[in-house]
Design a protein around this motif. Structure first.
Motif, PDB file in Angstrom:
ATOM      1  N   TYR A 175      14.793  -3.559   5.402  1.00 26.44           N
ATOM      2  CA  TYR A 175      14.186  -4.145   6.588  1.00 26.44           C
ATOM      3  C   TYR A 175      15.201  -4.561   7.654  1.00 26.44           C
ATOM      4  O   TYR A 175      15.018  -4.295   8.830  1.00 26.44           O
ATOM      5  CB  TYR A 175      13.323  -5.349   6.198  1.00 26.44           C
ATOM      6  N   LEU A 216       3.170  -1.749   8.635  1.00 25.10           N
ATOM      7  CA  LEU A 216       4.250  -1.016   7.978  1.00 25.10           C
ATOM      8  C   LEU A 216       4.635   0.249   8.686  1.00 25.10           C
ATOM      9  O   LEU A 216       5.783   0.480   9.006  1.00 25.10           O
ATOM     10  CB  LEU A 216       3.767  -0.618   6.585  1.00 25.10           C
ATOM     11  N   ASP A 221       6.561 -10.682   5.296  1.00 24.05           N
ATOM     12  CA  ASP A 221       5.292 -10.084   5.729  1.00 24.05           C
ATOM     13  C   ASP A 221       5.273  -8.584   5.492  1.00 24.05           C
ATOM     14  O   ASP A 221       4.281  -8.028   5.015  1.00 24.05           O
ATOM     15  CB  ASP A 221       5.079 -10.341   7.227  1.00 24.05           C
ATOM     16  N   LEU A 222       6.376  -7.951   5.840  1.00 27.04           N
ATOM     17  CA  LEU A 222       6.456  -6.497   5.640  1.00 27.04           C
ATOM     18  C   LEU A 222       6.387  -6.143   4.164  1.00 27.04           C
ATOM     19  O   LEU A 222       5.724  -5.190   3.768  1.00 27.04           O
ATOM     20  CB  LEU A 222       7.774  -5.968   6.204  1.00 27.04           C
ATOM     21  N   LEU A 223       7.076  -6.941   3.383  1.00 27.91           N
ATOM     22  CA  LEU A 223       7.090  -6.705   1.942  1.00 27.91           C
ATOM     23  C   LEU A 223       5.688  -6.845   1.363  1.00 27.91           C
ATOM     24  O   LEU A 223       5.256  -6.045   0.519  1.00 27.91           O
ATOM     25  CB  LEU A 223       8.067  -7.696   1.291  1.00 27.91           C
ATOM     26  N   ILE A 224       4.960  -7.855   1.845  1.00 22.33           N
ATOM     27  CA  ILE A 224       3.579  -8.054   1.375  1.00 22.33           C
ATOM     28  C   ILE A 224       2.726  -6.849   1.783  1.00 22.33           C
ATOM     29  O   ILE A 224       1.883  -6.369   1.015  1.00 22.33           O
ATOM     30  CB  ILE A 224       3.002  -9.375   1.921  1.00 22.33           C
ATOM     31  N   SER A 225       2.967  -6.352   2.997  1.00 20.45           N
ATOM     32  CA  SER A 225       2.224  -5.175   3.457  1.00 20.45           C
ATOM     33  C   SER A 225       2.536  -3.970   2.571  1.00 20.45           C
ATOM     34  O   SER A 225       1.633  -3.226   2.168  1.00 20.45           O
ATOM     35  CB  SER A 225       2.617  -4.819   4.893  1.00 20.45           C
ATOM     36  N   HIS A 226       3.815  -3.804   2.274  1.00 19.14           N
ATOM     37  CA  HIS A 226       4.245  -2.727   1.390  1.00 19.14           C
ATOM     38  C   HIS A 226       3.520  -2.826   0.045  1.00 19.14           C
ATOM     39  O   HIS A 226       3.023  -1.840  -0.491  1.00 19.14           O
ATOM     40  CB  HIS A 226       5.750  -2.872   1.131  1.00 19.14           C
TER      41      HIS A 226
END
Lengths: 198, 308
Positions: free
Chosen positions: A128, A184, B246-251
């Motif tokens: 990220y 994403l 947040d991105l990780l949760i989306s992933h």
């Protein structure tokens, strides 16, 4: 895992002269010298910071840093590069991250589009921070590009889809997942939410 | 491992599958290690047991039993099986490494206690299958190597941990003849990454003060050396890391969506886990610095809506 960006560590612009770099180095040494701190944990952090500062200075002054990277980055894409970028976009849509990354690595010309697409690939591969840095580089090169701006904003202000939707029932799951994918894959670039799948 | 891999449930029924596996693993631990062994029971390993059991095509056999923790009312527990046996071995292997870590980090009586316990645990973990031992040893040494270099790349470190967790699950699944798809591997890898992220965020203040390794400490070194107090800096770091979580949760949500059809049991409980427990737990750690397990409090404070 690489070293931190030497320009960022010293807080100098990428076109800084050697004199500016020296000045920034001296002021960093004064600011972060471990002797200035009394508490052991702060001393430890200051020692680590001094290591970073010394490495950054060494890299910039002794010429090991890639001075040409920005000029390379600003170069205009040629016809075949534009085609390659199109191919990479298709690969991203098909979630072929490794192939997209490999094609990006092969390209010698690195305009804003290159950094943008690399950012998307890195983020989807789970890197990220590097991905965001790459998108920031693209934005620095083309600040007016709306697509880059939009993706950047979406990443930084990623909405809490789970806060606004929360857990409810099965029917809501597709919507929620598509929303997650939208965050994403950056603005439906890679997610066909219309079909209900992700 | 941190113990944050657990369901945030409003009623016991909502986490009945997890509880079934937890009670069963607790009993198995006591059987194998004596009653004191229960203190070392790990939520994270119980999670893995529940995960593998949900993927398994073998029928789930349960029984009613009383135990030291629940002497009056009998509990429904899963009957011992191969998965539990393998998880038990992995649990104590990870404990061995955890104690080694304490041995290194602690001082005074805690250090000596860690040394003594490590010696005891090491004797027991000799039975651990070599392939499981190898995968954990490789992951730990990779993490250690990067720790020694003061790696500041949180994504990278978390991914190494995720890979280790994925490898562990893969090996256990192989030994139990449970087919593991690429979706299941991805989900476990992301879960591992999330655990590492949350652990680093949760322990940041303590790690800075006690001069222990934490990638965030090095990533935000300027912030910690700046004018803000340590507590303020920690809050700032949490805010700065929020977008990544947040991105990780989306992933994870996307990955779960792909894995869902493969889950043979407890699909709804898993839905709640991925779509509610993980986001809620993350938000609580990012906001307060610790996991909040009271669903009502979490909903009120964090504005997480939930209508079942």
């Amino acid at each position: 895992m690489g070293l931190k960006d030497p320009y960022e560590v010293l807080g100098v612009p990428r076109n800084a002269t050697k004199e500016q770099i020296r000045q920034a180095y001296n002021s960093s040494v004064k600011k972060f010298h471990p002797d200035r701190y009394t508490e052991p944990h702060m001393k430890e952090l200051a020692e680590e910071k001094m290591k970073e500062v010394n490495q950054a200075y060494d890299e910039l002054i002794n010429g090991s840093s890639n001075q040409g990277s920005m000029s390379q980055g600003y170069s205009q894409p040629r016809g075949e590069d534009t085609q390659a970028f199109q191919r990479i976009r298709v690969m991203i849509q098909q979630r072929q991250w490794a192939q997209a990354r490999s094609l990006l690595d092969q390209m010698s010309v690195r305009p804003a589009e290159w950094f943008f697409l690399q950012g998307i690939v890195l983020i989807n591969e789970g890197d990220y921070q590097q991905g965001l840095s790459s998108i920031e580089s693209a934005l620095r090169m083309e600040p007016q590009n709306q697509e880059y701006q939009q993706v950047y904003q979406q990443l930084r202000n990623s909405s809490y889809f789970y806060r606004t939707r929360g857990y409810s029932d099965q029917t809501d799951q597709t919507a929620r997942c598509c929303q997650a994918c939208a965050t994403l894959w950056c603005l439906s670039m890679c997610c066909d939410c219309g079909s209900g799948g992700c | 491992m941190t113990g944050i891999l657990r369901p945030v449930a409003q009623s016991p029924e909502e986490s009945s599958g997890f509880r079934l596996h937890y009670c069963s693993l607790c009993k198995a631990t006591a059987r194998s290690w004596g009653q004191l062994g229960r203190f070392f029971l790990s939520y994270d390993l119980c999670f893995l047991s529940f995960f593998l059991s949900s993927l398994s095509s073998d029928p789930l056999r349960t029984k009613e039993t009383r135990c030291l923790v629940h002497p009056m009312k009998s509990q429904t527990i899963k009957q011992p099986d191969r998965i539990e046996d393998e998880i038990l071995k992995a649990q104590f292997l990870l404990l061995e490494y955890q104690l080694l870590d304490y041995w290194k980090d602690e001082s005074g009586w805690k250090k000596y206690l860690a040394i003594a316990l490590h010696w005891l645990v090491k004797r027991k973990t000799k039975r651990t299958p070599p392939e499981i031992r190898d995968i954990v040893a490789l992951g730990i040494s990779d993490l250690q190597e990067k720790e020694d270099l003061h790696c500041y790349d949180m994504d990278h470190m978390a991914l190494v941990f995720g890979h280790m967790m994925e490898g562990l699950v893969r090996k256990i699944a192989d030994r139990c003849a449970i087919p593991i798809s690429s979706e299941a591997k991805t989900t476990i890898r992301l879960i591992g990454k999330w655990v590492f992220f949350m652990d680093a965020i949760q322990d940041l203040r303590e790690d800075v003060l006690r001069m222990r390794y934490n990638p965030l400490k090095y990533q935000y070194i300027d912030l910690f050396l700046g004018d803000q107090s340590l507590s303020e800096s920690v809050v700032t770091v949490r805010e700065k890391e929020r977008w990544k979580v947040d991105l990780l949760i989306s992933h994870l949500a996307c990955s779960w969506n792909e894995l869902r059809p493969e889950m043979r049991r407890y699909q709804e409980e898993w839905d709640r886990f991925f779509h509610y427990s993980i986001p809620a737990m993350s938000h609580s750690i990012l906001t307060h610095g610790f996991p909040c397990l009271q669903t009502s409090t979490m909903e009120e404070e964090n504005g997480i809506e939930r209508s079942v």
